[in-house]
Design an enzyme around this catalytic site. Structure first.
Site, short mmCIF file in Angstrom:
data_model
loop_
_atom_site.label_atom_id
_atom_site.label_comp_id
_atom_site.label_asym_id
_atom_site.label_seq_id
_atom_site.Cartn_x
_atom_site.Cartn_y
_atom_site.Cartn_z
N GLU A 298 0.84 -1.20 0.00
CA GLU A 298 0.00 0.00 0.00
C GLU A 298 0.87 1.25 0.00
OE1 GLU A 298 -2.10 -0.79 3.62
OE2 GLU A 298 -3.00 -2.59 2.78
N ILE B 163 -0.24 -7.32 9.86
CA ILE B 163 0.01 -8.67 9.33
C ILE B 163 -0.98 -9.67 9.92
CG2 ILE B 163 1.66 -9.58 11.03
CD1 ILE B 163 3.37 -10.49 8.60
N HIS C 160 0.15 0.16 16.19
CA HIS C 160 1.22 0.60 15.28
C HIS C 160 2.60 0.39 15.91
CE1 HIS C 160 -2.26 2.76 13.68
NE2 HIS C 160 -1.62 2.81 12.52
N GLN D 296 2.25 -2.11 5.82
CA GLN D 296 2.53 -0.71 6.17
C GLN D 296 3.01 -0.61 7.62
OE1 GLN D 296 -0.66 2.38 5.47
NE2 GLN D 296 0.77 2.65 3.76
N PHE D 297 2.37 -1.35 8.47
CA PHE D 297 2.83 -1.54 9.86
C PHE D 297 2.77 -3.04 10.12
CE2 PHE D 297 1.72 2.87 9.96
CZ PHE D 297 2.57 3.45 10.91
N ALA D 298 3.76 -3.54 10.84
CA ALA D 298 3.80 -4.98 11.12
C ALA D 298 2.50 -5.46 11.74
CB ALA D 298 4.97 -5.30 12.05
N ASP D 299 1.88 -4.60 12.55
CA ASP D 299 0.64 -4.96 13.25
C ASP D 299 -0.42 -5.50 12.29
OD1 ASP D 299 0.89 -2.93 16.02
OD2 ASP D 299 2.12 -2.56 14.25
N GLU E 226 -4.49 -6.47 3.31
CA GLU E 226 -3.23 -7.15 3.63
C GLU E 226 -3.24 -8.63 3.27
OE1 GLU E 226 -4.61 -4.83 5.42
OE2 GLU E 226 -3.05 -3.31 5.53
#
Lengths: 326, 349
Positions: free
Chosen positions: A31, A89, A129, A84-87, A62
């Site tokens: 993204e 995933i 985040h 965009q942020f590991a969270d 995602e």
């Protein structure tokens, strides 16, 4: 050979760019990674150089970003997907754990793909985040996980992750992006997966960390040295596969060990390392395995709360002192 | 960037509008639709003899949809079938012996016993097997097609979803990805009226699932899923559209699940009249009648076909039964690709 200083984030970008130049099968997707260059600007400039077919701005989903990467890998590309942020995933958990992680075991497919995960706290991102996500995937077969602590490793592990024939989670720490800077050669190089680095030799105590806790361990080791305790600092660099040999060899020499990670304590990677040491090196230990980790809570937002939640050099030092004195 | 499409073209294919389908294709479809039927009946029988390991999810009644759709793919295309799609697997060339070996957990199955029943792949034939999480293969299909584009080869991908599966979020994600990227992806919706025990009126509120295509700006087509030529013709058109760069198609095939969700489900929740209607519409008998009516097949040929199909099935079952079970220690091997061990669809670049 010139060895310029690079930030961690520049090193990630250079790793990506170098592999994209070397191999036309390497394709980035995610993204806002195109014209905008990614939320953190990791992919800045890649669209201009490689075009929109190879730097693919995707719709926001995602699970499908990872699912699409799987398909690309099956058909012969080497995709690098960005969360965009590991969270986020968590939305792609099924694709990674059940799909990517089982395709070689079930059908013999190779699935050469990388999922970049901007991870970790210290930047006041709040509960969604700032998370460290490795423990969720550490448990899953078929996935590899790397977590660079230096700019050199950020590039070298990116190269190895892209060239590997398996799905690799690349945990890039957001706090380190512009705070870590070290020497990175211009020439092509890689850091092999599954090989830890001894960042500081020592004979009294072993400090094991990865990602953000390596710097904390080094800082703690410096203070300990002034107190007459020589701590050896091991940077795991790669969690799956994990270089337990280097850890065991160190523990057998120092007889004391502290494992530090930024992720939560319960069920964290540190618990596995402690169990391995208990199983394979118990008779060498003069003290229980020490653990430093975040609290078992969501990541809190406000600075004093987040500071209390996260590990830091002082917390590593405290546990290390207790372990050294035990 | 391409312009969004204003509307979908919802098409019902009339009974005799099959275009110019060569005799060889008509016979090929007949062969495979009969094989699909007999294959599953044999699997049910093997299940009852406890020779099938684990569950069995028959696609009895779906043969026209599965065989007809997969038959429309070309050599470089990729099929990602779902759990009721053995017909699609064999239409794509998956050897029968592998299917039986897979159901029996044998070492000779494509997964070496590491996975079971319909979870089988065949990289050389362009088949990627599903995981049990319905909908998860759809974005994978989009990625396979996209990779083809990057590598300069058009790859049409075809995957499947049921009426139940149409409720899953990833269906939306994948169709939307395929739409904005103009991916030649065909989603065959097997609307068989029941998702396990849940009827379609508890699954969606729109009149037809394919009506949703308009919302994605893609082509939506609805056909009688028990009419193999209608399915084949619609899938061919969808593939041609995809190859011309006109993006994905949602192809809804209206059929009926003629057995329970699995062989251990007696499906007492299904009204009798639906089953009776399904019998009247039986796709295999119906296609046979069509071929006889048009002189492609003669009454006298039918027993020979029956014998040929049974013979192929017998040979495959014998091969599978004589195959060894896997070595237990094999369970610990092959989690990771190492030393170039992995395979790639279509042989890679």
């Amino acid at each position: 050979m010139t060895v310029p200083a690079r930030t961690y984030i520049e090193a990630i970008r250079e790793g990506l760019r170098g592999e994209m130049r070397r191999d036309r099968r390497v394709v980035c997707l995610g993204e806002d990674i195109g014209a905008y260059g990614g939320a953190f600007k990791v992919t800045e400039g890649l669209l201009e150089e490689f075009g929109e077919a190879r730097v693919l701005d995707t719709p926001m989903a995602e699970s499908s970003i990872v699912g699409m990467a799987i398909g690309m890998a099956l058909r012969g590309l080497r995709p690098v997907a960005e969360m965009q942020f590991a969270d986020f995933i968590s939305l792609a958990f099924n694709q990674l754990v059940n799909n990517a992680g089982t395709l070689h075991y079930r059908f013999g497919f190779k699935v050469p793909m990388v999922v970049r995960c901007p991870s970790g706290g210290g930047v006041h991102g709040g509960p969604f985040h700032s998370q460290n996500i490795e423990a969720y995937f550490f448990h899953a077969p078929g996935l590899k996980i790397v977590a660079p602590a230096t700019a050199y490793d950020a590039r070298g592990l990116m190269v190895s992750a892209i060239r590997d024939d398996n799905p690799v989670l690349y945990l890039e720490h957001k706090f380190l992006y512009r705070r870590v800077r070290d020497e990175v050669p211009e020439a092509d190089f890689s850091v092999p997966l599954g090989q830890a680095a001894v960042r500081r030799p020592g004979r009294h105590l072993t400090l094991v960390g990865y990602g953000s806790t390596v710097a904390m361990a080094l800082e703690a080791a410096q203070t300990l040295a002034a107190e007459g305790v020589e701590a050896e600092v091991i940077d795991l660099r790669s969690l799956v596969p994990m270089d337990l040999d280097t850890v065991m060899q160190s523990v057998r020499r120092t007889h004391r060990v502290v494992v530090a990670h930024e992720d939560r304590r319960r069920g964290g990677v540190g618990a596995e390392i402690a169990a391995e040491i208990a199983e394979h090196a118990l008779e060498y230990l003069d003290a229980p395995v020490g653990r430093v980790a975040a609290l078992d809570t969501p990541v809190p937002f406000s600075p004093p709360l987040e500071e209390f939640y996260l590990p830091n050099a002082a917390k590593v030092l405290e546990v290390a002192r207790n372990t050294a004195r035990y | 960037m391409s312009e969004p499409r204003a509307t979908s073209d919802l098409v019902e294919i009339p009974d005799d509008d099959y275009g110019d389908i060569p005799r060889e294709t008509l016979i090929g479809l007949y062969h495979h639709v009969r094989l699909a039927r007999e294959l599953e009946l044999r699997l049910v029988s093997l299940f009852k003899q406890s020779k099938v390991v684990g569950g069995l999810y028959p696609g009895y009644g779906h043969e026209a949809t599965t065989v007809g759709s997969a038959f429309a793919l070309g050599p470089g295309d990729v099929l990602l079938p779902l759990h009721r799609d053995l017909g699609a697997q064999i239409a794509r060339g998956q050897p029968l012996k592998y299917i039986f070996a897979q159901y029996m957990g044998k070492a000779t199955s494509p997964t070496g016993g590491k996975d079971g029943n319909v979870h089988l792949a065949n990289p050389e034939l362009g088949i990627v097997g599903c995981i049990s999480h319905i909908g998860a293969m759809l974005p994978v299909a989009v990625g396979i097609s996209y990779a083809g584009r990057v590598l300069g080869r058009t790859v049409v991908t075809m995957s499947y979803i049921g009426d139940g599966g149409s409720s899953i979020g990833e269906v939306h994600e994948a169709l939307n990805f395929a739409a904005v990227l103009d991916i030649p992806f065909i989603l065959v919706v097997e609307n068989n009226r029941f998702a396990y025990s849940t009827p379609v009126n508890r699954q969606y509120r729109c009149e037809h699932i394919s009506d949703r295509a308009a919302g994605y700006g893609i082509s939506g087509v609805r056909v009688d899923g028990n009419n193999i030529l209608a399915v084949y013709a619609a899938a061919r058109r969808a593939a041609e559209r995809g190859r011309r760069g006109e993006g994905p198609t949602m192809l809804e095939c209206e059929t009926m699940r003629m057995m329970g969700h699995s062989v251990h489900d007696p499906a007492q929740y299904v009204p009798r009249e639906l089953i009776e209607e399904g019998r009247r519409r039986d796709p295999v008998a119906r296609y046979e009648r069509y071929l006889l009516r048009h002189g492609v097949l003669h009454e006298a040929d039918v027993p020979a076909w029956t014998e040929r199909v049974a013979g192929e099935i017998d040979a495959a079952v014998t091969w599978a039964e004589q195959s060894p079970m896997p070595e237990p220690a094999e369970a610990a091997r092959g989690v990771y690709a190492e030393g170039g061990s992995g395979r790639t669809l279509g042989g890679g670049v």
